[in-house]
Write an enzyme that holds these catalytic residues in place. Structure first.
Site, PDB file in Angstrom:
ATOM      1  N   ASP A  10       0.887  -1.164   0.000  1.00 46.78           N
ATOM      2  CA  ASP A  10       0.000   0.000   0.000  1.00 46.78           C
ATOM      3  C   ASP A  10       0.925   1.213   0.000  1.00 46.78           C
ATOM      4  O   ASP A  10       1.654   1.437   0.961  1.00 46.78           O
ATOM      5  CB  ASP A  10      -0.864  -0.062   1.259  1.00 46.78           C
ATOM      6  CG  ASP A  10      -1.784   1.155   1.431  1.00 46.78           C
ATOM      7  OD1 ASP A  10      -1.564   2.174   0.731  1.00 46.78           O
ATOM      8  OD2 ASP A  10      -2.696   1.073   2.275  1.00 46.78           O
ATOM      9  N   ASP A  51      -6.545  -0.617  -1.716  1.00 48.45           N
ATOM     10  CA  ASP A  51      -5.480   0.392  -1.839  1.00 48.45           C
ATOM     11  C   ASP A  51      -4.087  -0.232  -1.973  1.00 48.45           C
ATOM     12  O   ASP A  51      -3.086   0.434  -1.754  1.00 48.45           O
ATOM     13  CB  ASP A  51      -5.531   1.348  -0.646  1.00 48.45           C
ATOM     14  CG  ASP A  51      -5.429   0.642   0.691  1.00 48.45           C
ATOM     15  OD1 ASP A  51      -5.299  -0.601   0.712  1.00 48.45           O
ATOM     16  OD2 ASP A  51      -5.474   1.329   1.727  1.00 48.45           O
ATOM     17  N   ASP A  52      -4.038  -1.529  -2.332  1.00 50.58           N
ATOM     18  CA  ASP A  52      -2.753  -2.215  -2.437  1.00 50.58           C
ATOM     19  C   ASP A  52      -2.401  -2.522  -3.891  1.00 50.58           C
ATOM     20  O   ASP A  52      -3.236  -3.015  -4.645  1.00 50.58           O
ATOM     21  CB  ASP A  52      -2.797  -3.513  -1.641  1.00 50.58           C
ATOM     22  CG  ASP A  52      -2.865  -3.239  -0.144  1.00 50.58           C
ATOM     23  OD1 ASP A  52      -1.812  -3.275   0.494  1.00 50.58           O
ATOM     24  OD2 ASP A  52      -3.977  -2.950   0.361  1.00 50.58           O
ATOM     25  N   TYR A  89      -3.970   9.376   0.397  1.00 49.82           N
ATOM     26  CA  TYR A  89      -3.964   9.043   1.813  1.00 49.82           C
ATOM     27  C   TYR A  89      -2.917   7.971   2.153  1.00 49.82           C
ATOM     28  O   TYR A  89      -2.853   6.929   1.535  1.00 49.82           O
ATOM     29  CB  TYR A  89      -5.351   8.583   2.285  1.00 49.82           C
ATOM     30  CG  TYR A  89      -5.409   8.671   3.784  1.00 49.82           C
ATOM     31  CD1 TYR A  89      -5.428   9.919   4.409  1.00 49.82           C
ATOM     32  CD2 TYR A  89      -5.323   7.537   4.571  1.00 49.82           C
ATOM     33  CE1 TYR A  89      -5.386  10.036   5.776  1.00 49.82           C
ATOM     34  CE2 TYR A  89      -5.285   7.645   5.945  1.00 49.82           C
ATOM     35  CZ  TYR A  89      -5.325   8.890   6.542  1.00 49.82           C
ATOM     36  OH  TYR A  89      -5.273   8.994   7.897  1.00 49.82           O
ATOM     37  N   ASN A 103      16.894  -7.850   0.819  1.00 52.47           N
ATOM     38  CA  ASN A 103      15.548  -8.275   0.432  1.00 52.47           C
ATOM     39  C   ASN A 103      14.512  -7.592   1.311  1.00 52.47           C
ATOM     40  O   ASN A 103      14.852  -6.827   2.206  1.00 52.47           O
ATOM     41  CB  ASN A 103      15.398  -9.811   0.406  1.00 52.47           C
ATOM     42  CG  ASN A 103      15.379 -10.423   1.789  1.00 52.47           C
ATOM     43  OD1 ASN A 103      14.751  -9.906   2.705  1.00 52.47           O
ATOM     44  ND2 ASN A 103      16.086 -11.529   1.947  1.00 52.47           N
ATOM     45  N   TYR A 227       0.345  -0.028  14.819  1.00 56.06           N
ATOM     46  CA  TYR A 227      -0.553  -0.219  13.677  1.00 56.06           C
ATOM     47  C   TYR A 227      -0.146   0.661  12.503  1.00 56.06           C
ATOM     48  O   TYR A 227       0.024   1.864  12.637  1.00 56.06           O
ATOM     49  CB  TYR A 227      -1.998   0.102  14.052  1.00 56.06           C
ATOM     50  CG  TYR A 227      -2.964  -0.169  12.913  1.00 56.06           C
ATOM     51  CD1 TYR A 227      -3.082  -1.447  12.384  1.00 56.06           C
ATOM     52  CD2 TYR A 227      -3.731   0.848  12.363  1.00 56.06           C
ATOM     53  CE1 TYR A 227      -3.953  -1.719  11.345  1.00 56.06           C
ATOM     54  CE2 TYR A 227      -4.622   0.592  11.324  1.00 56.06           C
ATOM     55  CZ  TYR A 227      -4.722  -0.696  10.828  1.00 56.06           C
ATOM     56  OH  TYR A 227      -5.592  -0.946   9.790  1.00 56.06           O
ATOM     57  N   LYS A 230      -3.521  -2.869   7.772  1.00 54.70           N
ATOM     58  CA  LYS A 230      -3.531  -4.329   7.737  1.00 54.70           C
ATOM     59  C   LYS A 230      -2.574  -4.821   6.658  1.00 54.70           C
ATOM     60  O   LYS A 230      -2.190  -4.074   5.766  1.00 54.70           O
ATOM     61  CB  LYS A 230      -4.948  -4.833   7.463  1.00 54.70           C
ATOM     62  CG  LYS A 230      -5.766  -5.038   8.726  1.00 54.70           C
ATOM     63  CD  LYS A 230      -5.229  -6.199   9.586  1.00 54.70           C
ATOM     64  CE  LYS A 230      -6.135  -6.450  10.773  1.00 54.70           C
ATOM     65  NZ  LYS A 230      -5.414  -6.861  11.981  1.00 54.70           N
TER      66      LYS A 230
HETATM   67  P1  13P Z   1      -5.204  -0.633   4.829  1.00 52.26           P
HETATM   68  O1  13P Z   1      -4.256  -1.609   5.482  1.00 52.26           O
HETATM   69  O2  13P Z   1      -5.885  -1.252   3.653  1.00 52.26           O
HETATM   70  O3  13P Z   1      -4.511   0.650   4.492  1.00 52.26           O
HETATM   71  O4  13P Z   1      -6.360  -0.332   5.854  1.00 52.26           O
HETATM   72  C1  13P Z   1      -6.107   0.525   6.900  1.00 52.26           C
HETATM   73  C2  13P Z   1      -7.308   0.786   7.745  1.00 52.26           C
HETATM   74  O5  13P Z   1      -7.146   0.990   8.928  1.00 52.26           O
HETATM   75  C3  13P Z   1      -8.633   0.778   7.136  1.00 52.26           C
HETATM   76  O6  13P Z   1      -9.622   1.205   8.054  1.00 52.26           O
HETATM   77 MG    MG Z   2      -4.176   2.110   3.212  1.00 58.39          MG
HETATM   78 MG    MG Z   3      -4.932  -2.116   2.028  1.00 59.71          MG
HETATM   79 MG    MG Z   4      -2.666  -2.521   4.502  1.00 57.43          MG
END
Ligand code: 13P
Ligand code: MG
Ligand code: MG
Ligand code: MG
Ligand code: 13P
Ligand code: MG
Length: 375
Positions: A10, A51-52, A89, A103, A227, A230
């Site tokens: 992302d 978004d990846d 974003y 790597n 965090y 994800k």
């Molecule tokens: P992403 O990992 O897809 O950027 O999602 C982050 C998030 O917290 C969505 O609410």
């Molecule tokens: Mg994101």
């Molecule tokens: Mg994502």
């Molecule tokens: Mg993510």
């Protein structure tokens, strides 16, 4: 031998965390073309889920190759540059390090890689997910390679009858174990049923002695210590001729099973199988999505993709995902929609624990009646 690598990151969302901007996709495609023309890659395809950005590449350098990983890193730097120019974003969200060294391990981008001898006809499926974590592949991999109610070949194909070996990672203690299935199915389920910690990394055919599936198993929050979104994992599954047929590999996704992720990475929600065109999770940053891109590999070339969930046969799973999403949403901030405290990606609990420490008092009988008007 050919290596199929999916490397993903992302590097900025458009709008919020819902999609990748077309200019970023165009930049990644320019880089991919350069990679192919320079002879580094045999072939390549740029795809996205949410978004990846995923770089799907074939080459001869094997897994964990410096040249391939640094090519992906540079490409992600380029797409990050565009994300910054457009003010998208979380520009560069998954690039946790400033400099590339050898790597991508521990650097943020996720990757699944498989090296194998190409068969006369070699169908492969690249799965890309958004708004969930690597353990999300546990349930479908179990069904594909170990559940005869899903995969008919386990019962009626001689080359599948002996079963498969599953490699499982413990992401907390950085250990791995191999389960010999079907003999050790029950042992394995005890672990992989807890997908936040135990994740299937690869699956190998005992008869063919070949790796059939590989997943990305990084846990961003474990790498970064906080965090940062994800992981949004990817997976490669090879199909047919002693491996599950394409339809057997897709069948587990007819059930919109629950995964961790969705809003702020902190909720259980159903996984929705979608076509590429619908891989834009906007409702409550969800429901988490999965796309399946099918290719025929030929002399290392990626013939495809076929957008395999663009099939009305998955409509019911999508309806089920919408229904399950409504059901979960009505719990609001309550479990089991919200993740248990230890798995929350965002929390105010640390601050609250300090701030409210003095207001927590023992639950004695005396105090339990305090505040009532007995004199
Ligand atoms: P992403 O990992 O897809 O950027 O999602 C982050 C998030 O917290 C969505 O609410
Ligand atoms: Mg994101
Ligand atoms: Mg994502
Ligand atoms: Mg993510
Ligand atoms: P193969 O043995 O050719 O993989 O046939 C399985 C199949 O395609 C049936 O669905
Ligand atoms: Mg056939």
């Amino acid at each position: 031998m050919v290596t199929l690598s999916i490397i993903k990151a992302d590097t900025g969302g458009f709008v919020g965390h819902t999609a990748v901007h077309p200019d970023m996709m165009a930049e990644a495609r320019r880089e991919m073309t350069r990679g192919i023309e320079s002879g580094l890659l045999i072939d390549g395809h740029v795809a996205s889920c949410g978004d990846d950005v995923s770089l799907i590449m074939t080459h001869t350098y094997g897994p964990d190759a410096d040249l391939i990983h640094s090519f992906a890193w540079d490409t992600f730097q380029a797409t990050t540059h565009i994300a910054k120019e457009l003010g998208l974003y979380g520009a560069g969200q998954d690039l946790l390090s400033d400099a590339f060294s050898g790597n991508l391990r521990g650097m943020g981008p996720g990757y699944a890689e498989l090296e194998f001898e190409e068969r006369p006809s070699d169908p492969v499926i690249c799965f890309l997910a958004d708004k969930t974590e690597p353990g999300a592949w546990n349930l479908p991999l179990y069904k594909m390679f170990a559940d005869p109610f899903n995969t008919a070949g386990l019962v009626i194909d001689q080359k599948m009858h002996a079963g498969f070996t599953f490699e499982v990672y413990d992401l907390y203690e950085e250990k791995r174990i191999f389960f010999d299935c079907p003999a050790e199915l029950y042992e394995m389920l005890m672990y992989i049923g807890a997908p936040a910690r135990y994740v299937i990394h690869s699956v190998r055919s005992k008869t063919l002695d070949e790796t059939a599936a590989a997943t990305s198993t990084q846990r961003l929050s474990l790498i970064a210590g906080k965090y940062v979104g994800k992981d949004d994992p990817v997976m490669i599954v090879r199909c047919q001729s002693g491996l599950p047929a394409v339809g057997e590999v897709l069948e587990p996704f007819t059930f919109a099973y629950g995964v961790a992720g969705c809003m702020r990475g902190s909720h259980h929600a159903p996984l929705m199988p979608v076509s590429s065109g619908d891989a834009h999770p906007s409702r409550f940053d969800g429901p988490p999505r999965v796309v399946a891109l099918g290719f025929q590999l030929h002399d290392g070339k990626l013939i495809g993709p076929r957008d395999l969930f663009a099939d009305p046969a998955f409509d019911r799973a999508r309806e089920q995902a919408n229904e399950a999403m409504d059901y979960f949403r009505r719990h609001g901030p309550f479990e089991p929609h919200r993740l248990p405290l230890e798995d929350l990606e965002y929390t105010t609990m640390t601050i609250l624990t300090k701030r409210l420490a003095s207001r927590w008092t023992p639950m004695t009988t005396e105090l339990a009646t305090a505040g009532t008007s007995r004199s």
